[in-house]
Design an enzyme around this catalytic site. Structure first.
Site, short mmCIF file in Angstrom:
data_model
loop_
_atom_site.label_atom_id
_atom_site.label_comp_id
_atom_site.label_asym_id
_atom_site.label_seq_id
_atom_site.Cartn_x
_atom_site.Cartn_y
_atom_site.Cartn_z
CB CYS A 23 -0.97 -0.13 1.13
SG CYS A 23 -2.47 -1.11 1.20
CB CYS A 48 7.59 14.10 34.69
SG CYS A 48 6.25 12.80 34.78
CB CYS A 101 13.45 14.92 37.66
SG CYS A 101 13.82 14.11 39.21
NE ARG A 114 14.67 6.51 30.29
CZ ARG A 114 14.60 6.81 31.75
NH1 ARG A 114 13.48 6.13 32.19
NH2 ARG A 114 15.44 7.40 32.39
CB CYS A 154 10.55 7.79 34.99
SG CYS A 154 12.12 8.64 34.69
#
Lengths: 253, 132
Positions: A73, A169, A172, A210, A214
């Site tokens: 395709c 998150c 940091c 990943r 964390c």
């Protein structure tokens, strides 16, 4: 005296770094040592080479009840897939899909084949091969009426403290990037090179893998692969990295 | 906390930024405390802090150096900052080491458990006060 000290502490605490200004954004590449950069830069020593070759094979191999290859395709991926990874996660129907999910949707609907498992060698290889066609192109996620609710949900998750260690998150990667966590510089968390070859894994892995690393590090219950929360977080991070160049397949420490 | 509440606490003889009494009956052991601080799976301290640990190559610099903490803060102030540092600084990145409420999505294996036990907190404290 103590009241004054308390006030001063509270004042300092309020001067958080917040979102990184666009001009100050840096790829994780810039935080790596010279040898790891060289490993990424040279296509013949980049350990993701094998995944790219596998991906090319899968691209051209007929599969599923439909007996069709991706190439049947889409033709030459270098043409048809150029720029695609820079636009993912993308809204398909009413919700965002990441590149892995989009590939699997095509497998199920068009090839009538079984979806590849998350983090399987096949899915990582095909995703890396597709994303490789966008290397050097700027990430092109736009905030508009369709995407904004999902970007905002991803941002809320990014800024929310979680786990026994109660870390967000942003604490940091916005407030303390460039500083040292256990002797390693904290990067800004721009997903510019996924799927990556991570030296710590000795393997290829997705952005979700990943992110889960964390979360597990913060002793939080990680969200499931392909969950809405994960894809929203991916979308937010890609929007946050808008305009930065894709490096897939990146090497990371 | 408002300044009025602070004044009230002060008048009541309790200071908002310390926990004067030990969490456990036994007195902390500084040797055990040092081992906890240095352990990356137990104390986790050196992920963010530097300290007098010449044998530990990889230490963090997100947080104040532990050297001199025994001069900067009293024992009760350090205890509060181990138990629930947000009570001294609401924006701190430092986890609460002896608190199980007010947390989100704690992994099942850690749910309902503090990072350190009361005895471990007292061990760590007994070590930190020696860092003059």
């Amino acid at each position: 005296m103590r009241a004054a000290a308390l006030f001063l502490a509270a004042f300092c605490a309020c001067t958080q770094a917040g979102e990184i200004p666009l001009a100050e954004r840096r790829s994780g590449y810039e935080f790596m040592g010279r040898e790891t950069r060289a490993m990424q830069d040279d296509d013949t020593t980049n350990p993701a080479l094998f995944a790219l070759l596998d991906g090319e094979t899968l691209w051209n191999r007929a599969d599923g009840a439909a007996g069709r290859a991706c190439a049947a395709c889409h033709g030459d991926a270098a043409q048809s897939m150029k720029g695609v990874a820079a636009r993912y996660p993308a809204i398909v129907g009413a919700k965002p899909l990441n590149l892995e999910q989009r590939i699997n949707a095509c497998r199920v609907e068009k090839q009538r084949a079984a979806a590849f498992a998350y983090e399987s060698k096949e899915l990582l290889a095909l995703t890396a091969y597709v994303a490789r066609q966008s290397r050097g192109l700027p990430i092109a996620i736009e905030a508009n009426d369709t995407t904004r609710p999902f970007i905002d949900a991803g941002r809320a998750l990014y800024e929310r403290r979680q786990g026994q260690l109660n870390l967000a998150c942003s604490q940091c990667h916005d407030d303390n990037w460039g500083r040292s966590l256990a002797g390693t510089p904290i990067p800004q968390a721009h997903p510019t090179g996924y799927p990556i070859y991570r030296l710590e894994w000795q393997a290829m892995g997705s952005l979700e893998r990943r992110l889960r690393n964390c979360m597990i590090g913060a002793r939080a219950e990680p969200y499931a692969y392909g969950s809405p929360e994960m894809v929203e977080l991916e979308l937010y991070l890609m929007w946050r990295a808008r305009g930065m160049k894709l490096e897939t397949p990146a090497v990371r420490p | 906390m408002t300044s009025w509440a602070f004044v009230l606490l002060f008048l009541a003889g309790a200071r908002a930024d310390e926990i004067p009494a030990p969490l456990s009956g036994a007195k902390g052991d500084p040797q055990r405390g040092r081992a906890i601080v240095a352990n990356r799976q137990v104390g986790l301290c050196l992920l963010c802090h530097n300290g007098p640990f010449p044998e530990e190559r990889f230490q963090g610099d997100l947080a104040p150096d532990l050297r001199g903490v025994g001069s900067r803060l009293t024992e009760g102030e350090i205890r509060l900052r181990l138990v629930d540092p947000a009570r001294a600084n609401p924006q701190t990145i430092m986890p609460a080491y002896y608190k199980t409420d007010g947390l989100t999505r704690v992994a099942p294996s850690y749910r309902g458990k503090p990072v350190l036990s009361a005895e471990q907190i007292e061990d760590v404290l007994a070590y930190l006060v020696t860092l003059k």
